[in-house]
Design a protein around this motif. Structure first.
Motif, PDB file in Angstrom:
ATOM      1  N   GLN A 227       2.545  -4.166 -10.625  1.00 42.67           N
ATOM      2  CA  GLN A 227       3.745  -3.629 -11.256  1.00 42.67           C
ATOM      3  C   GLN A 227       4.974  -4.447 -10.899  1.00 42.67           C
ATOM      4  O   GLN A 227       5.921  -4.517 -11.676  1.00 42.67           O
ATOM      5  CB  GLN A 227       3.962  -2.172 -10.860  1.00 42.67           C
ATOM      6  CG  GLN A 227       3.049  -1.217 -11.569  1.00 42.67           C
ATOM      7  CD  GLN A 227       3.316   0.219 -11.185  1.00 42.67           C
ATOM      8  OE1 GLN A 227       4.196   0.533 -10.391  1.00 42.67           O
ATOM      9  NE2 GLN A 227       2.538   1.128 -11.754  1.00 42.67           N
TER      10      GLN A 227
ATOM     11  N   GLN B 132      -8.735   3.539  -2.858  1.00 35.15           N
ATOM     12  CA  GLN B 132      -9.097   3.187  -4.227  1.00 35.15           C
ATOM     13  C   GLN B 132      -8.424   1.862  -4.585  1.00 35.15           C
ATOM     14  O   GLN B 132      -7.236   1.833  -4.922  1.00 35.15           O
ATOM     15  CB  GLN B 132      -8.670   4.290  -5.180  1.00 35.15           C
ATOM     16  CG  GLN B 132      -9.321   5.624  -4.840  1.00 35.15           C
ATOM     17  CD  GLN B 132      -8.883   6.718  -5.763  1.00 35.15           C
ATOM     18  OE1 GLN B 132      -8.922   6.565  -6.975  1.00 35.15           O
ATOM     19  NE2 GLN B 132      -8.459   7.827  -5.192  1.00 35.15           N
ATOM     20  N   PRO B 133      -9.166   0.761  -4.520  1.00 34.30           N
ATOM     21  CA  PRO B 133      -8.570  -0.567  -4.715  1.00 34.30           C
ATOM     22  C   PRO B 133      -7.834  -0.737  -6.041  1.00 34.30           C
ATOM     23  O   PRO B 133      -6.828  -1.441  -6.101  1.00 34.30           O
ATOM     24  CB  PRO B 133      -9.758  -1.521  -4.638  1.00 34.30           C
ATOM     25  CG  PRO B 133     -10.886  -0.749  -4.071  1.00 34.30           C
ATOM     26  CD  PRO B 133     -10.592   0.704  -4.265  1.00 34.30           C
ATOM     27  N   GLU B 134      -8.303  -0.062  -7.087  1.00 35.63           N
ATOM     28  CA  GLU B 134      -7.637  -0.219  -8.388  1.00 35.63           C
ATOM     29  C   GLU B 134      -6.226   0.367  -8.379  1.00 35.63           C
ATOM     30  O   GLU B 134      -5.320  -0.162  -9.026  1.00 35.63           O
ATOM     31  CB  GLU B 134      -8.478   0.383  -9.520  1.00 35.63           C
ATOM     32  CG  GLU B 134      -8.681   1.880  -9.455  1.00 35.63           C
ATOM     33  CD  GLU B 134      -9.812   2.347  -8.550  1.00 35.63           C
ATOM     34  OE1 GLU B 134     -10.022   3.567  -8.485  1.00 35.63           O
ATOM     35  OE2 GLU B 134     -10.473   1.516  -7.912  1.00 35.63           O
ATOM     36  N   LEU B 135      -6.002   1.448  -7.629  1.00 34.56           N
ATOM     37  CA  LEU B 135      -4.661   2.028  -7.541  1.00 34.56           C
ATOM     38  C   LEU B 135      -3.723   1.131  -6.741  1.00 34.56           C
ATOM     39  O   LEU B 135      -2.560   0.948  -7.115  1.00 34.56           O
ATOM     40  CB  LEU B 135      -4.718   3.416  -6.900  1.00 34.56           C
ATOM     41  CG  LEU B 135      -5.368   4.517  -7.720  1.00 34.56           C
ATOM     42  CD1 LEU B 135      -5.395   5.813  -6.930  1.00 34.56           C
ATOM     43  CD2 LEU B 135      -4.651   4.702  -9.033  1.00 34.56           C
TER      44      LEU B 135
ATOM     45  N   GLU C 116      -4.043  -2.124  -6.333  1.00 37.05           N
ATOM     46  CA  GLU C 116      -3.799  -3.326  -7.133  1.00 37.05           C
ATOM     47  C   GLU C 116      -2.807  -3.048  -8.259  1.00 37.05           C
ATOM     48  O   GLU C 116      -1.954  -3.869  -8.563  1.00 37.05           O
ATOM     49  CB  GLU C 116      -5.115  -3.857  -7.700  1.00 37.05           C
ATOM     50  CG  GLU C 116      -4.972  -5.138  -8.477  1.00 37.05           C
ATOM     51  CD  GLU C 116      -4.480  -6.304  -7.623  1.00 37.05           C
ATOM     52  OE1 GLU C 116      -3.903  -7.243  -8.203  1.00 37.05           O
ATOM     53  OE2 GLU C 116      -4.637  -6.287  -6.406  1.00 37.05           O
ATOM     54  N   GLU C 117      -2.913  -1.876  -8.868  1.00 36.15           N
ATOM     55  CA  GLU C 117      -1.967  -1.505  -9.930  1.00 36.15           C
ATOM     56  C   GLU C 117      -0.534  -1.503  -9.399  1.00 36.15           C
ATOM     57  O   GLU C 117       0.386  -1.984 -10.055  1.00 36.15           O
ATOM     58  CB  GLU C 117      -2.324  -0.133 -10.499  1.00 36.15           C
ATOM     59  CG  GLU C 117      -1.386   0.325 -11.595  1.00 36.15           C
ATOM     60  CD  GLU C 117      -1.756   1.708 -12.100  1.00 36.15           C
ATOM     61  OE1 GLU C 117      -0.841   2.455 -12.467  1.00 36.15           O
ATOM     62  OE2 GLU C 117      -2.956   2.050 -12.122  1.00 36.15           O
TER      63      GLU C 117
ATOM     64  N   ARG D 116       0.576  -3.245  -6.907  1.00 37.81           N
ATOM     65  CA  ARG D 116       0.980  -4.622  -6.614  1.00 37.81           C
ATOM     66  C   ARG D 116       1.355  -5.391  -7.869  1.00 37.81           C
ATOM     67  O   ARG D 116       2.304  -6.165  -7.864  1.00 37.81           O
ATOM     68  CB  ARG D 116      -0.149  -5.339  -5.886  1.00 37.81           C
ATOM     69  CG  ARG D 116      -0.357  -4.833  -4.479  1.00 37.81           C
ATOM     70  CD  ARG D 116      -1.509  -5.534  -3.807  1.00 37.81           C
ATOM     71  NE  ARG D 116      -1.725  -4.997  -2.471  1.00 37.81           N
ATOM     72  CZ  ARG D 116      -2.874  -5.038  -1.835  1.00 37.81           C
ATOM     73  NH1 ARG D 116      -3.929  -5.603  -2.395  1.00 37.81           N
ATOM     74  NH2 ARG D 116      -2.991  -4.517  -0.632  1.00 37.81           N
TER      75      ARG D 116
ATOM     76  N   HIS E 143       0.833  -1.194   0.000  1.00 34.18           N
ATOM     77  CA  HIS E 143       0.000   0.000   0.000  1.00 34.18           C
ATOM     78  C   HIS E 143       0.875   1.255   0.000  1.00 34.18           C
ATOM     79  O   HIS E 143       2.086   1.179   0.126  1.00 34.18           O
ATOM     80  CB  HIS E 143      -0.956   0.009   1.200  1.00 34.18           C
ATOM     81  CG  HIS E 143      -0.268   0.017   2.527  1.00 34.18           C
ATOM     82  ND1 HIS E 143       0.069  -1.116   3.187  1.00 34.18           N
ATOM     83  CD2 HIS E 143       0.143   1.037   3.313  1.00 34.18           C
ATOM     84  CE1 HIS E 143       0.655  -0.812   4.336  1.00 34.18           C
ATOM     85  NE2 HIS E 143       0.714   0.499   4.422  1.00 34.18           N
TER      86      HIS E 143
ATOM     87  N   TRP F  72      -5.443   7.462  -1.759  1.00 33.38           N
ATOM     88  CA  TRP F  72      -5.056   6.492  -2.781  1.00 33.38           C
ATOM     89  C   TRP F  72      -5.298   5.067  -2.306  1.00 33.38           C
ATOM     90  O   TRP F  72      -5.691   4.213  -3.079  1.00 33.38           O
ATOM     91  CB  TRP F  72      -3.600   6.693  -3.169  1.00 33.38           C
ATOM     92  CG  TRP F  72      -3.351   7.916  -4.019  1.00 33.38           C
ATOM     93  CD1 TRP F  72      -4.044   9.094  -3.982  1.00 33.38           C
ATOM     94  CD2 TRP F  72      -2.354   8.083  -5.005  1.00 33.38           C
ATOM     95  NE1 TRP F  72      -3.512   9.979  -4.886  1.00 33.38           N
ATOM     96  CE2 TRP F  72      -2.476   9.385  -5.528  1.00 33.38           C
ATOM     97  CE3 TRP F  72      -1.348   7.259  -5.486  1.00 33.38           C
ATOM     98  CZ2 TRP F  72      -1.640   9.864  -6.520  1.00 33.38           C
ATOM     99  CZ3 TRP F  72      -0.504   7.747  -6.476  1.00 33.38           C
ATOM    100  CH2 TRP F  72      -0.659   9.033  -6.991  1.00 33.38           C
ATOM    101  N   ASN F  73      -5.055   4.801  -1.012  1.00 36.53           N
ATOM    102  CA  ASN F  73      -5.297   3.460  -0.482  1.00 36.53           C
ATOM    103  C   ASN F  73      -6.781   3.114  -0.449  1.00 36.53           C
ATOM    104  O   ASN F  73      -7.139   1.936  -0.401  1.00 36.53           O
ATOM    105  CB  ASN F  73      -4.692   3.313   0.917  1.00 36.53           C
ATOM    106  CG  ASN F  73      -3.190   3.198   0.876  1.00 36.53           C
ATOM    107  OD1 ASN F  73      -2.607   2.663  -0.049  1.00 36.53           O
ATOM    108  ND2 ASN F  73      -2.543   3.727   1.906  1.00 36.53           N
TER     109      ASN F  73
END
Length: 73
Positions: free
Chosen positions: A57, A47-50, A52-53, A55, A29, A44-45
């Protein structure tokens, strides 16, 4: 073992030469480094899509490029 099984991504977010927050793939996170960065990291935390993005990477970039990059100048 080629070293790609244990990689770490740390993405830093810097404004005006001050690190506000960073994403650490070991933690999974965003982490605030300043009071303003803490607010941003919390947002930002949430927002799950951010998250996950960040992770994924590690798998899409770090495992295929295990050598550290040279810092930008």
């Amino acid at each position: 073992i080629n070293g790609s099984d244990r990689v770490r991504l740390v993405e830093r977010f810097i404004y005006n030469r001050e690190q506000l927050m960073h994403f650490d793939s070991d933690l999974g996170h965003f982490v605030g480094d300043t009071p303003f960065g803490e607010i941003q990291a919390k947002h930002w935390n949430s927002q799950p899509e951010l998250v996950e993005e960040g992770r994924v990477q590690v798998d899409t970039f770090c495992r295929h490029n295990p050598r550290p990059r040279e810092p930008q100048r």
